[in-house]
Design a protein around this motif. Structure first.
Motif, short mmCIF file in Angstrom:
data_model
loop_
_atom_site.label_atom_id
_atom_site.label_comp_id
_atom_site.label_asym_id
_atom_site.label_seq_id
_atom_site.Cartn_x
_atom_site.Cartn_y
_atom_site.Cartn_z
N HIS A 18 0.74 -1.32 0.19
CA HIS A 18 -0.23 -0.01 0.36
C HIS A 18 1.26 1.50 0.20
CE1 HIS A 18 -2.89 2.61 1.36
NE2 HIS A 18 -2.74 2.96 2.09
N HIS A 44 -3.35 -3.17 -7.25
CA HIS A 44 -3.48 -2.71 -5.57
C HIS A 44 -4.39 -1.68 -5.52
CE1 HIS A 44 -2.81 -1.15 -1.99
NE2 HIS A 44 -2.67 0.67 -2.69
N CYS A 48 -8.09 -2.04 -3.45
CA CYS A 48 -7.94 -0.99 -1.94
C CYS A 48 -8.93 0.35 -2.05
CB CYS A 48 -6.35 -0.47 -1.48
SG CYS A 48 -5.68 0.95 -0.40
N CYS A 51 -6.70 3.48 -1.76
CA CYS A 51 -6.17 4.33 -2.54
C CYS A 51 -6.82 4.42 -4.11
CB CYS A 51 -4.98 3.55 -3.36
SG CYS A 51 -3.79 3.26 -2.04
ZN LIG Z 1 -3.68 1.43 -1.28
#
Ligand SMILES: [Zn+2]
Length: 236
Positions: A18, A44, A48, A51
């Motif tokens: 992350h 990712h 997530c 993000c």
């Molecule tokens: Zn992330």
């Protein structure tokens, strides 16, 4: 994997990638990075939400940055040629401060009164315009002056206006209270009155007098005292 990361993962923190991906989000949002890097970020983002939100927030900015020509970033931005006029217009539109306005009005009133007084005197006596020496207005032509009276000293400049020659006479020693007349001589021999003034004695006198004789028709001038005697003359 070090202990700290392992511990963080153990508390249910997001993917240990992350933080590294987070630092790449700006590059990603700008559309930069290698294919592998972009693929890693996309992988990712799938898992997530934080993000994804970050990329969503960056996207509008990234779109604007895409319009910036990097070759021009270091250039000094040119000053628009109309900027100076625009600033002056803005200042003028805002107007003077009230105190300035009041002071200007007072000054204008005083000037109007003074001008009226001088105008009345000039009309009543046909006297010339007596002015303080100031900055030259228009092209000045200095002319030689021959003085016929030892008490008088004088210099003169002439100004070739479109309506005729103006004689700017400076001098001292003109008998106080005596009326002096200026006569402009034309090249064909005629003489035209160019004004008159009162002597002020030994004090300095600066007197501007206008005639209707154009510069190319003017051959010179004379100043006559009350009895008609020539006290000074000039030949152009
Ligand atoms: Zn992330």
């Amino acid at each position: 994997m070090n202990e700290q990361t392992a511990g963080a993962a153990g508390r249910g923190a997001p993917d240990p990638a992350h933080r590294a991906v987070r630092e790449q989000l700006g590059v990603y949002a700008l559309g930069h990075g290698t294919d592998d890097e972009r693929a890693a970020v996309r992988a990712h983002l799938d898992g997530c939400a934080g993000c994804r939100a970050e990329v969503a927030a960056l996207s509008p900015l990234a779109a604007r940055l895409a319009d910036v020509d990097p070759d021009r970033i270091d250039e000094d931005p040119p000053v628009p040629p109309e900027l100076g006029a625009a600033v002056l217009a803005r200042i003028a539109a805002q107007g003077p401060r009230p105190v300035d306005l009041a002071e200007r009005r007072r000054r204008r009133t005083r000037l109007a009164g003074a001008a009226a007084a001088v105008g009345i005197a000039a009309a009543a006596f046909g006297v010339g315009w007596i002015a303080r020496p100031g900055p030259p207005q228009g092209p000045l032509e200095q002319v030689a002056v021959q003085v016929a009276d030892d008490d008088i000293s004088a210099t003169a400049d002439i100004v070739p206006h479109t309506w005729g020659v103006e004689v700017k006479l400076s001098g001292a020693g003109f008998t106080a209270g005596e009326v002096y007349r200026l006569v402009v001589e034309e090249t064909d021999g005629d003489a035209v009155t160019g004004g008159a003034f009162l002597g002020v004695g030994p004090g300095q006198l600066d007197c501007n007098m206008s005639s209707s004789v154009l510069r190319q028709d003017a051959a010179g001038f004379q100043v006559l005292d009350a009895s008609g005697e020539v006290v000074l003359s000039s030949v152009f």
